[in-house]
Design an enzyme around this catalytic site. Structure first.
Site, PDB file in Angstrom:
ATOM      1  N   ASP A 170       0.852  -1.189   0.000  1.00  0.00           N
ATOM      2  CA  ASP A 170       0.000   0.000   0.000  1.00  0.00           C
ATOM      3  C   ASP A 170       0.891   1.245   0.000  1.00  0.00           C
ATOM      4  O   ASP A 170       2.115   1.146   0.118  1.00  0.00           O
ATOM      5  CB  ASP A 170      -0.973   0.011   1.193  1.00  0.00           C
ATOM      6  CG  ASP A 170      -0.279  -0.200   2.521  1.00  0.00           C
ATOM      7  OD1 ASP A 170       0.931   0.111   2.629  1.00  0.00           O
ATOM      8  OD2 ASP A 170      -0.925  -0.687   3.472  1.00  0.00           O
ATOM      9  N   LYS A 193      -4.208  -0.030  -1.869  1.00  0.00           N
ATOM     10  CA  LYS A 193      -5.046  -0.870  -1.009  1.00  0.00           C
ATOM     11  C   LYS A 193      -6.255  -0.088  -0.506  1.00  0.00           C
ATOM     12  O   LYS A 193      -6.149   1.078  -0.152  1.00  0.00           O
ATOM     13  CB  LYS A 193      -4.200  -1.330   0.182  1.00  0.00           C
ATOM     14  CG  LYS A 193      -4.950  -2.171   1.180  1.00  0.00           C
ATOM     15  CD  LYS A 193      -4.006  -2.775   2.223  1.00  0.00           C
ATOM     16  CE  LYS A 193      -3.879  -1.928   3.461  1.00  0.00           C
ATOM     17  NZ  LYS A 193      -3.050  -2.529   4.494  1.00  0.00           N
ATOM     18  N   ARG A 195      -9.062  -0.470   2.528  1.00  0.00           N
ATOM     19  CA  ARG A 195      -9.469  -1.281   3.687  1.00  0.00           C
ATOM     20  C   ARG A 195     -10.988  -1.295   3.778  1.00  0.00           C
ATOM     21  O   ARG A 195     -11.629  -0.253   3.832  1.00  0.00           O
ATOM     22  CB  ARG A 195      -8.835  -0.739   4.980  1.00  0.00           C
ATOM     23  CG  ARG A 195      -9.201  -1.583   6.196  1.00  0.00           C
ATOM     24  CD  ARG A 195      -8.276  -1.399   7.375  1.00  0.00           C
ATOM     25  NE  ARG A 195      -6.964  -2.021   7.235  1.00  0.00           N
ATOM     26  CZ  ARG A 195      -6.723  -3.327   7.321  1.00  0.00           C
ATOM     27  NH1 ARG A 195      -7.705  -4.178   7.523  1.00  0.00           N
ATOM     28  NH2 ARG A 195      -5.498  -3.782   7.196  1.00  0.00           N
ATOM     29  N   ASP A 219       6.142  -5.071   4.364  1.00  0.00           N
ATOM     30  CA  ASP A 219       5.157  -4.239   5.071  1.00  0.00           C
ATOM     31  C   ASP A 219       5.591  -4.131   6.536  1.00  0.00           C
ATOM     32  O   ASP A 219       6.486  -4.852   6.981  1.00  0.00           O
ATOM     33  CB  ASP A 219       3.768  -4.886   4.971  1.00  0.00           C
ATOM     34  CG  ASP A 219       2.643  -3.865   5.122  1.00  0.00           C
ATOM     35  OD1 ASP A 219       2.918  -2.674   5.328  1.00  0.00           O
ATOM     36  OD2 ASP A 219       1.460  -4.266   5.038  1.00  0.00           O
ATOM     37  N   THR A 224      -4.008  -9.958  10.206  1.00  0.00           N
ATOM     38  CA  THR A 224      -4.842 -11.051   9.681  1.00  0.00           C
ATOM     39  C   THR A 224      -4.165 -11.709   8.483  1.00  0.00           C
ATOM     40  O   THR A 224      -4.523 -12.814   8.097  1.00  0.00           O
ATOM     41  CB  THR A 224      -6.201 -10.516   9.188  1.00  0.00           C
ATOM     42  OG1 THR A 224      -5.960  -9.637   8.079  1.00  0.00           O
ATOM     43  CG2 THR A 224      -6.938  -9.776  10.277  1.00  0.00           C
TER      44      THR A 224
HETATM   45  C1  R5P Z   1      -1.698  -0.998   7.516  1.00  0.00           C
HETATM   46  O1  R5P Z   1      -1.715   0.189   7.329  1.00  0.00           O
HETATM   47  C2  R5P Z   1      -0.455  -1.753   7.830  1.00  0.00           C
HETATM   48  O2  R5P Z   1       0.648  -1.159   7.217  1.00  0.00           O
HETATM   49  C3  R5P Z   1      -0.570  -3.227   7.400  1.00  0.00           C
HETATM   50  O3  R5P Z   1      -0.664  -3.280   5.987  1.00  0.00           O
HETATM   51  C4  R5P Z   1      -1.765  -3.849   8.014  1.00  0.00           C
HETATM   52  O4  R5P Z   1      -1.806  -3.616   9.376  1.00  0.00           O
HETATM   53  C5  R5P Z   1      -1.800  -5.346   7.757  1.00  0.00           C
HETATM   54  O5  R5P Z   1      -2.953  -5.876   8.319  1.00  0.00           O
HETATM   55  P1  R5P Z   1      -3.542  -7.255   7.836  1.00  0.00           P
HETATM   56  O6  R5P Z   1      -2.450  -8.287   7.907  1.00  0.00           O
HETATM   57  O7  R5P Z   1      -4.660  -7.546   8.794  1.00  0.00           O
HETATM   58  O8  R5P Z   1      -4.049  -7.075   6.439  1.00  0.00           O
END
Ligand code: R5P
Length: 309
Positions: A170, A193, A195, A219, A224
């Site tokens: 993202d 991305k 959400r 990242d 999750t």
């Molecule tokens: C969001 O802004 C963070 O940088 C991560 O991309 C996010 O926390 C990932 O979360 P998940 O594994 O639940 O998709």
């Protein structure tokens, strides 16, 4: 100077202390029969600077409260300055009101951390996308370190990358993609991305120059796993030769790791800010170096550490 770890900081406290040529102190932490927490620090911290290490993950409320008890107890025992090391800073993602009436947990937690006596704070890849500067939330000095170069170095030394490219899933991950690309000597790009809920994301499809190439997808957090699963699938569909995944904080909720490997990802690596089966990179040297740099502005402390090296 003393270094003490909470229940979720003991290993890192020992590793950081070792880097600084010190021994970590132990706090006794147990529960009363009714479930409340009992804490005792049996060490002379009078007139000392004390580093408290505690990562705030999984049982976040419990670990945060433990940090408050540690801080207040150590302050009460006469410590001069408390340096908080929160390698994973839980609650940072709830940094805004997404719906009216929601708690802005990040601000509340930051306020409590300060109120309990923290003089200075170190964290690693603290989620600060929406708040911008940490000074918008904290009034104490905060050092937000990044583990992206360490992760990239691990990938570079443990895989023979062919025609590598680094991708962030993202917009916010551009900073880590850039830092990793620099270490690997590769191009970088980011995905878009959206959400949908706390557990669901949508990665927008777009054509990427990844066919036949090794991709490092990087990242800050895998929670999750939805973000990384969607991104990894798209990269494989577009012909990436290998997908290697790196993150600073491997929260790995539920079956995240299995779902990620099921996309065809070859290696998944994270750091020890959150202990996990993929925590192959330690942030201890990063934190120890940062504390050392900080101590340089306080010569008495520096002499103390140097004298014990
Ligand atoms: C969001 O802004 C963070 O940088 C991560 O991309 C996010 O926390 C990932 O979360 P998940 O594994 O639940 O998709």
């Amino acid at each position: 100077m003393k270094i003490v770890g909470g229940s979720a900081g003991r290993v890192l406290a020992v590793l950081i202390a070792r880097k600084l040529g010190l021994n970590a102190s132990e706090a006794e932490i147990k529960r009363f029969p009714d479930g409340e927490k009992y804490l005792r620090v049996d060490d002379d911290v009078t007139g000392q600077d004390v580093v408290i290490v505690q990562s705030i993950h999984h049982t976040s409320d419990d670990l945060l409260f433990e940090y408050f008890l540690l801080c207040d107890t150590i302050r009460g025992l006469g410590a001069t300055r408390i340096i908080g090391v929160l390698p994973y800073f839980g609650y940072a993602r709830q940094d805004s009101q997404f719906k009216p009436g929601e708690a802005v947990s990040f601000r509340t937690v930051a306020k409590l951390i300060e109120d309990v006596g923290t003089s200075e704070l170190f964290s690693v890849d603290m989620h600060q996308h929406r708040i911008g500067r940490v000074s918008n939330v904290f009034s104490i000095p905060v050092h937000n370190l990044t583990a992206a170069p360490l992760l990239a170095e691990y990938v570079r030394s443990n895989t023979s990358l062919e025609s590598p490219v680094v991708i962030g899933p993202d917009e916010e991950s551009e900073q880590w993609a850039l830092a990793a690309a620099k270490v690997i000597g590769a191009d970088q790009d980011v995905l878009e991305k959206k959400r949908l809920t706390a557990e669901k994301v949508q990665i927008m499809t777009r054509s990427l120059a990844v066919r036949g190439r090794d991709v490092l997808l990087i990242d800050d957090i895998i929670s999750t796993g939805d973000t990384i699963v969607s991104a990894s699938k798209m990269l494989k569909e577009q012909g990436a030769r290998r997908v290697i995944i790196a993150c600073t904080h491997p929260i790995l909720a539920h079956d995240a790791l299995a779902r990620i490997y099921a996309t065809g990802a070859e290696i998944v690596v994270g750091t020890d800010t959150v202990p996990s089966p993929i925590s192959h990179v330690s942030v201890a040297p990063l934190i120890a170096d940062a504390i050392m740099r900080c101590l340089r502005s306080s010569p008495t402390l520096l002499e103390y550490v140097a004298g014990h090296n």
